[in-house]
Design a protein around this motif. Structure first.
Motif, PDB file in Angstrom:
ATOM      1  N   ASP A  20       0.811  -1.223   0.000  1.00 21.93           N
ATOM      2  CA  ASP A  20       0.000   0.000   0.000  1.00 21.93           C
ATOM      3  C   ASP A  20       0.843   1.271   0.000  1.00 21.93           C
ATOM      4  OD1 ASP A  20      -2.364  -1.526   0.181  1.00 21.93           O
ATOM      5  OD2 ASP A  20      -2.141  -1.675   2.357  1.00 21.93           O
ATOM      6  N   VAL A  31      -0.364   5.967  -0.607  1.00 21.73           N
ATOM      7  CA  VAL A  31      -0.711   6.811   0.537  1.00 21.73           C
ATOM      8  C   VAL A  31       0.152   8.066   0.544  1.00 21.73           C
ATOM      9  CG1 VAL A  31      -1.381   4.795   1.907  1.00 21.73           C
ATOM     10  CG2 VAL A  31       0.935   5.734   2.141  1.00 21.73           C
ATOM     11  N   ASP A  84      -2.646  11.533   4.947  1.00 20.62           N
ATOM     12  CA  ASP A  84      -3.768  10.598   5.116  1.00 20.62           C
ATOM     13  C   ASP A  84      -3.970  10.221   6.582  1.00 20.62           C
ATOM     14  OD1 ASP A  84      -4.142  10.530   2.374  1.00 20.62           O
ATOM     15  OD2 ASP A  84      -2.969   8.695   2.090  1.00 20.62           O
ATOM     16  N   PHE A  85      -2.921  10.395   7.394  1.00 28.09           N
ATOM     17  CA  PHE A  85      -2.933   9.875   8.756  1.00 28.09           C
ATOM     18  C   PHE A  85      -2.724  11.021   9.748  1.00 28.09           C
ATOM     19  CE2 PHE A  85      -0.772   6.865   5.854  1.00 28.09           C
ATOM     20  CZ  PHE A  85      -1.812   5.950   5.724  1.00 28.09           C
ATOM     21  N   THR A 117      -7.985  11.340  11.858  1.00 27.20           N
ATOM     22  CA  THR A 117      -8.377  10.255  10.952  1.00 27.20           C
ATOM     23  C   THR A 117      -7.863   8.879  11.368  1.00 27.20           C
ATOM     24  OG1 THR A 117      -6.425  10.563   9.530  1.00 27.20           O
ATOM     25  CG2 THR A 117      -8.390  11.879   9.018  1.00 27.20           C
ATOM     26  N   ALA A 118      -6.745   8.831  12.089  1.00 26.46           N
ATOM     27  CA  ALA A 118      -6.090   7.548  12.354  1.00 26.46           C
ATOM     28  C   ALA A 118      -6.947   6.555  13.148  1.00 26.46           C
ATOM     29  CB  ALA A 118      -4.753   7.774  13.053  1.00 26.46           C
ATOM     30  N   LEU A 139      -9.256   4.687  10.909  1.00 24.06           N
ATOM     31  CA  LEU A 139      -8.516   3.835   9.982  1.00 24.06           C
ATOM     32  C   LEU A 139      -8.014   2.569  10.678  1.00 24.06           C
ATOM     33  CD1 LEU A 139      -6.431   6.587   8.149  1.00 24.06           C
ATOM     34  CD2 LEU A 139      -8.318   5.260   7.175  1.00 24.06           C
ATOM     35  N   LEU A 140      -7.696   2.684  11.955  1.00 22.54           N
ATOM     36  CA  LEU A 140      -7.186   1.538  12.704  1.00 22.54           C
ATOM     37  C   LEU A 140      -8.290   0.551  13.068  1.00 22.54           C
ATOM     38  CD1 LEU A 140      -4.713   3.359  15.114  1.00 22.54           C
ATOM     39  CD2 LEU A 140      -4.098   1.692  13.349  1.00 22.54           C
TER      40      LEU A 140
END
Length: 325
Positions: A253, A257, A261-262, A266-267, A270-271
């Motif tokens: 990936d 990215v 993005d992180f 947001t993290a 996503l996790l």
């Protein structure tokens, strides 16, 4: 009289949670606290039993790195005394071994978490190699990604494997867990050898040149993080626009990215319930003898750069004297 806390978690009073975190953060102090609390089961294992440096930022002031714990540190925060040769004094480092300590640091506006490569009970060994891919000024993250893939190829070619994460800034970190029979000196040598092999695979992309003027727009494969060095932990926020996070990424990936993005916002989503860093880290590995032999023959970058800098200075002075004559 101390002001009333906004809330209390795990016995830690949390204050001023609605203050902006820093200029450009797109986050408030509450976002930092909430994020670190949400990922504490993932980040604390990365910090546990490792002397910790943190980057803090106070309202209206520049960021600063804190190694020595302040005098007002609660007595329940574990610490370890480490002799600092550079400053000729003992430094009292915190050990962030639990959620409570992490929350206390968050309330102190500690944004970044930089643990040592070694544990407090084993100062003669590092637990992993670090290859830091640093793109040139003004270049894109994609350049660092291409260099990271070269490092992966170099590792594969010598029978090793590593996990990769964004640095949270503009670069990429490749982490290679190693067995505890490897000395600090040999761990440093192995890192130099892997960096050199990555450079040889595609010298148009990667360079091991420590002196910036010698990099010529290439990605610096930094092999100097060894011994008592630190590296920002997986899941650590950064004092960067948007409050980005150093985030684990699968090798497949990596090319799709970007660091933005992180973020602390947001993290967590996503996790989900996963811990991708724990999933991706390989088991500790033996370092092949040929890698050690190659690395031992490569000069330490900082030392070589220092001598080269002195040589160039003498050459410039001689040329200037010649012109003056």
């Amino acid at each position: 009289m101390a002001s009333k806390p906004d809330e209390t978690r795990d016995g830690v009073d949390l204050t001023n949670l609605d203050q902006p975190l820093f200029d450009g953060a797109d986050a408030r102090k509450r976002d930092l606290v909430d994020y670190l609390d949400a990922v504490h089961e993932r980040i604390v294992p990365e910090l546990r039993e490792r002397p910790l440096s943190v980057v803090r930022i106070r309202p209206g002031q520049p960021k600063f790195m804190q190694k020595n714990v302040p005098k007002y540190t609660p007595d329940w925060v574990k610490t370890v005394q480490v002799w600092a040769e550079a400053s000729k004094r003992e430094v009292s480092y915190a050990l962030c071994d639990d959620r409570r300590t992490l929350l206390w640091f968050a309330n102190q506006r500690a944004v970044e978490y930089h643990p040592t490569l070694m544990r407090a009970d084993r100062w003669d060994r590092v637990t992993h190699l670090v290859l830091d891919l640093d793109p040139p000024e003004g270049e894109t993250f994609s350049m660092a990604v291409q260099a990271a893939l070269l490092v992966r190829q170099a590792l594969t070619d010598c029978g090793l494997s590593g996990a990769v994460k964004t640095s949270g800034a503009k670069g990429v970190h490749v982490i290679v867990p190693i067995v505890d029979t490897v000395s600090i000196e040999d761990a440093a040598a192995a890192t130099r050898a892997i960096a050199a092999r990555a450079e040889k695979i595609d010298p148009s992309v990667a360079t091991t040149a420590y002196i910036k003027d010698d990099r010529h727009g290439k990605v610096f494969v930094d092999s100097t993080r060894s011994g008592g060095a630190t590296v920002v932990a997986a899941y650590s926020p950064r004092v960067r626009p948007g409050t980005t996070v150093s985030f684990p990424v699968g090798w497949d990936d990596l090319e799709s990215v970007t660091p933005r993005d992180f973020t602390v916002r947001t993290a967590p989503a996503l996790l989900g319930d996963r811990d991708p860093w724990a999933e991706q880290l390989p088991a500790p590995q033996e370092i092949p003898e040929d890698v050690l032999l190659e690395g031992r023959a490569i000069p330490v970058a900082r030392v070589a750069a220092m001598h080269e800098g002195k040589r160039r200075k003498r050459a410039r002075e001689a040329e200037e004297q010649k012109r003056a004559d």
